[in-house]
Design a protein around this motif. Structure first.
Motif, PDB file in Angstrom:
ATOM      1  N   ILE A 151      26.738  -0.374  16.318  1.00  0.00           N
ATOM      2  CA  ILE A 151      26.271  -0.566  17.692  1.00  0.00           C
ATOM      3  C   ILE A 151      27.433  -0.265  18.636  1.00  0.00           C
ATOM      4  O   ILE A 151      28.534  -0.800  18.455  1.00  0.00           O
ATOM      5  N   SER A 203      25.153  -1.193  28.534  1.00  0.00           N
ATOM      6  CA  SER A 203      24.077  -0.704  27.683  1.00  0.00           C
ATOM      7  C   SER A 203      24.560  -0.510  26.252  1.00  0.00           C
ATOM      8  O   SER A 203      25.693  -0.088  26.023  1.00  0.00           O
ATOM      9  N   SER A 204      23.684  -0.807  25.307  1.00  0.00           N
ATOM     10  CA  SER A 204      24.014  -0.650  23.887  1.00  0.00           C
ATOM     11  C   SER A 204      23.113   0.374  23.217  1.00  0.00           C
ATOM     12  O   SER A 204      21.958   0.546  23.607  1.00  0.00           O
ATOM     13  N   THR A 231      28.641  -0.277  22.764  1.00  0.00           N
ATOM     14  CA  THR A 231      28.285  -0.872  24.059  1.00  0.00           C
ATOM     15  C   THR A 231      29.154  -0.245  25.145  1.00  0.00           C
ATOM     16  O   THR A 231      30.386  -0.272  25.050  1.00  0.00           O
TER      17      THR A 231
END
Lengths: 150, 150
Positions: free
Chosen positions: A121, A141-142, A123
């Protein structure tokens, strides 16, 4: 060597800025007519009374920010890369006809996906600026990104 | 009596649901070509390999959610009402051609604006559902709204 950008390619703290794009009155009215039909976004005369002239839908600004992200830099995300959502989106200033926007990105964090081995992930902080260098929109936002070496 | 909706008209805990709208393949490709030109959103054949078929840009889903908000209910916001931004937007499931979306709104909070006397802030949970009743997008959003009695 692949041209794709994988999880391993993202370095925390890295920054980039896209080339600019200019928003026209027709762009603002066209988007708002489809998705956000309110007079301040679609009717220049009415907008004059409400907001001192036409302003873009916030969702138009958000969509243009995506356009800057995808078209405005050397970036070819590995297949499967997909946005997960965002935190703390703020519209700070109106976007008006003729404004020129650009996007600054700062990579805040990278981590392994807990639920999906072989993926991570990322970010980013997104800051959309106008031609005066004023932030018009900010968000964090990821996205989930595949690893090159699974 | 005004037809406009003012701050005083919003009641915490109230819920509503909009009528549905259906998203076509052409809608998905048209939006993505303008704002999010990635193969999973623009090219059905390529999307078949990447995401098992075309999926809508998350920003398209967000923009359609705005459309549902504005067009899908009895709502005539008092002049000056404007969205301030969003917390915790999540895209939970892909939106695919032929999906039918509707919006559920729940009013979570109302409070006086600290910086702008005569105005208040409303905070709603937005849940965008598909035809199977599955949430495809959730977010919490705030707007500033004028008071009727300033």
């Amino acid at each position: 060597m692949s041209d794709y950008t994988y999880f391993e390619d993202f370095v925390v703290g890295s920054k980039l800025e896209t080339p600019p794009l200019t928003v026209t009155e027709a762009d603002i009215i066209n988007f708002a007519t489809q998705f956000d039909p309110q007079p301040m976004h679609t009717n220049p005369a009415a907008a004059e009374q409400i907001t001192g002239g036409l302003i873009a839908s916030g969702w138009h600004t958000a969509s243009l920010t995506m356009k800057l992200l995808i078209t405005g830099r050397q970036y070819n995300p590995a297949p499967g890369t997909v946005g997960l959502g965002f935190e703390s989106l703020k519209w700070l200033k109106p976007v008006r006809p003729g404004d020129t926007l650009r996007l600054q990105l700062e990579l805040l964090a990278v981590r392994n996906s807990e639920s999906k081995p072989g993926w991570g992930i990322i970010t980013n902080r997104f800051t959309t600026l106008n031609q005066h260098g004023e932030p018009v929109q900010t968000m964090v936002s990821s996205a989930i990104v595949p690893k090159r070496n699974k």
